[in-house]
Design a protein around this motif. Structure first.
Motif, PDB file in Angstrom:
ATOM      1  N   LEU A  29     -33.152 -19.647 -56.928  1.00 47.94           N
ATOM      2  CA  LEU A  29     -33.622 -18.535 -56.081  1.00 47.94           C
ATOM      3  C   LEU A  29     -35.004 -18.855 -55.513  1.00 47.94           C
ATOM      4  CD1 LEU A  29     -33.243 -15.597 -55.093  1.00 47.94           C
ATOM      5  CD2 LEU A  29     -34.377 -14.883 -57.181  1.00 47.94           C
ATOM      6  N   VAL A  30     -35.885 -19.357 -56.386  1.00 48.18           N
ATOM      7  CA  VAL A  30     -37.239 -19.708 -55.939  1.00 48.18           C
ATOM      8  C   VAL A  30     -37.167 -20.838 -54.908  1.00 48.18           C
ATOM      9  CG1 VAL A  30     -39.446 -20.694 -56.707  1.00 48.18           C
ATOM     10  CG2 VAL A  30     -38.347 -18.906 -58.051  1.00 48.18           C
ATOM     11  N   LEU A  32     -34.625 -21.593 -52.993  1.00 51.47           N
ATOM     12  CA  LEU A  32     -34.009 -21.041 -51.781  1.00 51.47           C
ATOM     13  C   LEU A  32     -35.056 -20.335 -50.926  1.00 51.47           C
ATOM     14  CD1 LEU A  32     -31.110 -20.769 -50.647  1.00 51.47           C
ATOM     15  CD2 LEU A  32     -30.930 -18.608 -51.833  1.00 51.47           C
ATOM     16  N   MET A  33     -35.861 -19.477 -51.561  1.00 53.09           N
ATOM     17  CA  MET A  33     -36.893 -18.723 -50.837  1.00 53.09           C
ATOM     18  C   MET A  33     -37.928 -19.663 -50.227  1.00 53.09           C
ATOM     19  SD  MET A  33     -36.980 -15.506 -50.371  1.00 53.09           S
ATOM     20  CE  MET A  33     -38.717 -15.251 -50.037  1.00 53.09           C
ATOM     21  N   LEU A  36     -36.325 -22.026 -47.472  1.00 53.53           N
ATOM     22  CA  LEU A  36     -35.987 -21.320 -46.227  1.00 53.53           C
ATOM     23  C   LEU A  36     -37.252 -20.951 -45.468  1.00 53.53           C
ATOM     24  CD1 LEU A  36     -33.048 -18.957 -47.290  1.00 53.53           C
ATOM     25  CD2 LEU A  36     -32.906 -20.910 -45.780  1.00 53.53           C
ATOM     26  N   VAL A  37     -38.236 -20.418 -46.199  1.00 56.31           N
ATOM     27  CA  VAL A  37     -39.491 -20.023 -45.542  1.00 56.31           C
ATOM     28  C   VAL A  37     -40.191 -21.269 -44.976  1.00 56.31           C
ATOM     29  CG1 VAL A  37     -41.792 -19.035 -45.909  1.00 56.31           C
ATOM     30  CG2 VAL A  37     -39.792 -17.910 -46.874  1.00 56.31           C
ATOM     31  N   LEU A  40     -38.139 -22.686 -41.839  1.00 59.68           N
ATOM     32  CA  LEU A  40     -38.237 -21.835 -40.654  1.00 59.68           C
ATOM     33  C   LEU A  40     -39.685 -21.713 -40.173  1.00 59.68           C
ATOM     34  CD1 LEU A  40     -35.583 -19.095 -41.489  1.00 59.68           C
ATOM     35  CD2 LEU A  40     -35.340 -21.112 -40.074  1.00 59.68           C
ATOM     36  N   THR A  41     -40.649 -21.805 -41.100  1.00 56.18           N
ATOM     37  CA  THR A  41     -42.053 -21.769 -40.675  1.00 56.18           C
ATOM     38  C   THR A  41     -42.405 -23.031 -39.883  1.00 56.18           C
ATOM     39  OG1 THR A  41     -42.579 -20.474 -42.632  1.00 56.18           O
ATOM     40  CG2 THR A  41     -44.438 -21.444 -41.482  1.00 56.18           C
ATOM     41  N   ALA A  43     -40.289 -24.716 -38.074  1.00 59.65           N
ATOM     42  CA  ALA A  43     -39.671 -24.497 -36.755  1.00 59.65           C
ATOM     43  C   ALA A  43     -40.517 -23.530 -35.932  1.00 59.65           C
ATOM     44  CB  ALA A  43     -38.261 -23.952 -36.931  1.00 59.65           C
ATOM     45  N   HIS A  44     -41.017 -22.495 -36.589  1.00 64.82           N
ATOM     46  CA  HIS A  44     -41.856 -21.483 -35.926  1.00 64.82           C
ATOM     47  C   HIS A  44     -43.114 -22.149 -35.354  1.00 64.82           C
ATOM     48  CE1 HIS A  44     -43.340 -17.507 -35.112  1.00 64.82           C
ATOM     49  NE2 HIS A  44     -44.382 -17.636 -35.909  1.00 64.82           N
ATOM     50  N   THR A 178     -29.567 -22.705 -38.722  1.00 61.57           N
ATOM     51  CA  THR A 178     -30.358 -21.610 -38.145  1.00 61.57           C
ATOM     52  C   THR A 178     -31.266 -22.131 -37.025  1.00 61.57           C
ATOM     53  OG1 THR A 178     -30.409 -20.639 -40.352  1.00 61.57           O
ATOM     54  CG2 THR A 178     -31.910 -19.692 -38.738  1.00 61.57           C
ATOM     55  N   ILE A 179     -31.964 -23.232 -37.294  1.00 60.95           N
ATOM     56  CA  ILE A 179     -32.896 -23.778 -36.295  1.00 60.95           C
ATOM     57  C   ILE A 179     -32.129 -24.241 -35.043  1.00 60.95           C
ATOM     58  CG2 ILE A 179     -34.561 -25.628 -35.816  1.00 60.95           C
ATOM     59  CD1 ILE A 179     -35.315 -25.496 -38.827  1.00 60.95           C
TER      60      ILE A 179
ATOM     61  N   ALA B  12     -37.125 -13.392 -61.436  1.00 61.89           N
ATOM     62  CA  ALA B  12     -37.788 -13.998 -60.260  1.00 61.89           C
ATOM     63  C   ALA B  12     -37.726 -13.036 -59.076  1.00 61.89           C
ATOM     64  CB  ALA B  12     -37.109 -15.318 -59.911  1.00 61.89           C
ATOM     65  N   LEU B  16     -40.864 -11.401 -57.048  1.00 63.44           N
ATOM     66  CA  LEU B  16     -40.979 -11.463 -55.582  1.00 63.44           C
ATOM     67  C   LEU B  16     -41.101 -10.058 -54.998  1.00 63.44           C
ATOM     68  CD1 LEU B  16     -38.385 -14.273 -54.737  1.00 63.44           C
ATOM     69  CD2 LEU B  16     -40.845 -14.424 -54.522  1.00 63.44           C
ATOM     70  N   ILE B 125     -38.159 -17.056 -34.195  1.00 59.29           N
ATOM     71  CA  ILE B 125     -37.987 -17.630 -35.546  1.00 59.29           C
ATOM     72  C   ILE B 125     -38.763 -16.772 -36.556  1.00 59.29           C
ATOM     73  CG2 ILE B 125     -38.749 -19.569 -36.984  1.00 59.29           C
ATOM     74  CD1 ILE B 125     -36.416 -20.615 -35.740  1.00 59.29           C
ATOM     75  N   GLY B 126     -39.931 -16.263 -36.129  1.00 56.20           N
ATOM     76  CA  GLY B 126     -40.738 -15.399 -37.004  1.00 56.20           C
ATOM     77  C   GLY B 126     -39.939 -14.186 -37.464  1.00 56.20           C
ATOM     78  N   ILE B 129     -37.475 -15.215 -40.102  1.00 56.42           N
ATOM     79  CA  ILE B 129     -38.109 -15.392 -41.418  1.00 56.42           C
ATOM     80  C   ILE B 129     -38.204 -14.050 -42.155  1.00 56.42           C
ATOM     81  CG2 ILE B 129     -40.276 -16.069 -42.598  1.00 56.42           C
ATOM     82  CD1 ILE B 129     -40.677 -18.141 -40.358  1.00 56.42           C
ATOM     83  N   ILE B 132     -35.156 -13.137 -44.199  1.00 56.77           N
ATOM     84  CA  ILE B 132     -34.713 -13.970 -45.326  1.00 56.77           C
ATOM     85  C   ILE B 132     -34.622 -13.162 -46.622  1.00 56.77           C
ATOM     86  CG2 ILE B 132     -35.310 -15.933 -46.835  1.00 56.77           C
ATOM     87  CD1 ILE B 132     -36.576 -17.306 -44.459  1.00 56.77           C
ATOM     88  N   LEU B 136     -31.233 -12.120 -48.617  1.00 56.06           N
ATOM     89  CA  LEU B 136     -31.023 -12.723 -49.939  1.00 56.06           C
ATOM     90  C   LEU B 136     -30.830 -11.642 -51.002  1.00 56.06           C
ATOM     91  CD1 LEU B 136     -33.472 -15.725 -50.506  1.00 56.06           C
ATOM     92  CD2 LEU B 136     -30.998 -15.711 -50.584  1.00 56.06           C
ATOM     93  N   LEU B 140     -27.529 -11.385 -53.223  1.00 55.64           N
ATOM     94  CA  LEU B 140     -27.609 -11.646 -54.672  1.00 55.64           C
ATOM     95  C   LEU B 140     -27.291 -10.414 -55.512  1.00 55.64           C
ATOM     96  CD1 LEU B 140     -30.722 -13.981 -54.786  1.00 55.64           C
ATOM     97  CD2 LEU B 140     -28.339 -14.622 -55.040  1.00 55.64           C
TER      98      LEU B 140
END
Lengths: 305, 151
Positions: A29-30, A32-33, A36-37, A40-41, A43-44, A178-179, B12, B16, B125-126, B129, B132, B136, B140
């Protein structure tokens, strides 16, 4: 017990549960987060200047030509790409090296190439968040002893490696899809065929590149009893090799070859214009993976649990 | 149901939630401060910040207050559902977690439509983000952690 005891059905079952457990266990999970961030960041950061210039041109009543905007930015960014590829300067570089930059920036979608180069550098630093706890946690809580009543160590080691690799590949696929989708729908400067083809190449490059790094995490995880120590060691080794090579080369030039202890030294070649060259690099990555897996398996098979 | 045995992933997710909840509340406080000090800030702004302010003003006060209220609500939902994940409570964790995710996705879509690109509106894209974490959470809570909550 040896590699002769390997069972495909056991490996399939263990890798399936490893993929499932990575999310339930928290590490997946960590990862994945963060991934992904991060993806995509990146790409941003690459796409936003282009979008802003296009928006400003539209606001000023000018005819906005995205291709011209990208060409201008690519011209400015070319020296940075040459530096990233290890090409010293235009005058001194051989023709083949220059052809590499031209291939990435002119022949293929330049924006996607830049994103891939950043991901190729960044992803190895993130992969240990996913792969650090393949074995170590179960050794620490002694849960592995129950598993060993039902299957062999080889099946556990290989199954968990494959499950982790599958999860990593899945996450990379999500990021690149996604990108690529965003580039195709919003920026609209590349043909769909070119974009999809290059995206597929980038996806394969990143997926193959992750394998040796996951394998080294398997080795570390099979060697220590604590998941935390495993994570710290994986981070120190993966990041440390690159950092030592970089800093060491400032004092003593040959120290840069330390990069070849891991795929750092050759990973950009996965995006080389010659297919044989990039395939050769992919084979080298698989070679690294096999070496690290063998060392990890040997340690796991011979250690006291 | 796995009563009393909380998966690490759920912990987790709770952590978050707390981080994003705190971040959301700080963001809301920042926005309120900007509104309160608007007169003083606008004098010292550069051109980019001024453009962003104009874009913010273009939304209109009702929509702005609505977005602010939704941000506060999202942060509260994140906090309570985070506690719910830790305690593995069906309503507090699973239901409110889903409520947050749906609210965040709807807010994200509405923001993208009504806000100008200068302040994060439009299909960028922002904006992706921002989706996400809610997406998720939604996936989940209804797959991997579906059986981990009790009444």
């Amino acid at each position: 017990m040896s590699l002769r005891d390997v069972s495909a059905s056991h490996i399939r079952l263990i890798s399936f549960y490893q993929t499932r457990y990575t999310v339930r266990g928290g590490a997946g999970l960590v990862f994945l987060m963060i991934t992904l961030v991060f993806g995509l960041t990146v790409a941003h950061a690459v796409l936003t200047p282009i979008e802003q210039i296009m928006a400003q041109q539209a606001k000023a009543g000018q005819q906005s030509d995205p291709q011209k905007v990208v060409a201008e930015i690519v011209k400015l960014g070319r020296p940075v790409i040459q530096w990233a590829l290890g090409i010293e300067s235009d005058e001194n570089s051989p023709a083949s090296s220059d052809a590499w930059t031209t291939f990435l920036l002119d022949d293929r979608p330049a924006l996607l190439s830049v994103i891939f180069l950043i991901l190729l550098f960044g992803m190895p630093l993130l992969i240990s968040f996913l792969a650090f706890n393949q074995i170590a946690g179960d050794v620490q809580n002694r849960g592995l002893r129950y598993l060993l009543l039902r299957t062999e160590r080889a099946n556990i080691f290989i199954g968990r490696f494959l499950g982790t690799a599958f999860f990593s590949t899945l996450v990379i696929a999500i990021i690149i899809a996604t990108i690529t989708f965003y580039l195709g729908v919003n920026i609209k400067i590349y043909s769909a065929g070119l974009l999809v083809g290059w995206a597929l190449h980038g996806f394969l490059a990143l997926s193959v590149l992750m394998l040796p790094y996951i394998a080294i995490c398997s080795w570390i995880s099979a060697s220590v009893d604590s998941p935390f120590v495993s994570l710290v060691l994986a981070k120190l080794i993966i990041g440390g090799v690159w950092l030592f090579a970089l800093l060491g080369s400032l004092v003593w030039k040959p120290a840069i070859y330390l990069n070849y202890a891991l795929p750092w030294g050759l990973q950009n070649h996965l995006l080389h214009p010659q297919l044989t060259h990039s395939l050769g690099t992919a084979l080298a990555c698989l070679g690294y993976m096999l070496v690290f897996l063998f060392l990890g398996y040997y340690r796991f098979e011979t250690r006291d649990l | 149901m796995n009563e009393g045995k909380r998966p690490g992933g759920l912990t987790a997710l709770a952590v978050l939630n707390f981080i994003f909840s705190a971040g959301g509340l700080i963001g809301v406080m920042g926005m309120i401060t900007v509104i309160v000090l608007f007169g003083k800030l606008v004098e010292n702004m550069d051109e980019q910040a001024r453009t962003q302010f104009e874009a913010l003003q273009a939304i209109g006060l009702p929509w702005f207050i609505c977005l602010l209220a939704v941000s506060v609500l999202s942060s509260i939902l994140l906090l309570i559902s985070g506690i719910g994940y830790i305690k593995q409570k069906k309503f507090m964790g699973h239901t409110l977690g889903n409520a947050y995710a749906i609210l965040a996705i709807i807010t994200g879509i509405v923001s993208a439509v009504i806000m100008k690109p200068e302040i994060g509106g439009g299909f960028t894209i922002g904006a992706i983000i921002e989706f996400i974490y809610p997406v998720l959470t939604l996936i989940l809570l209804n797959t991997s952690f579906k059986e981990d909550f009790t009444n």
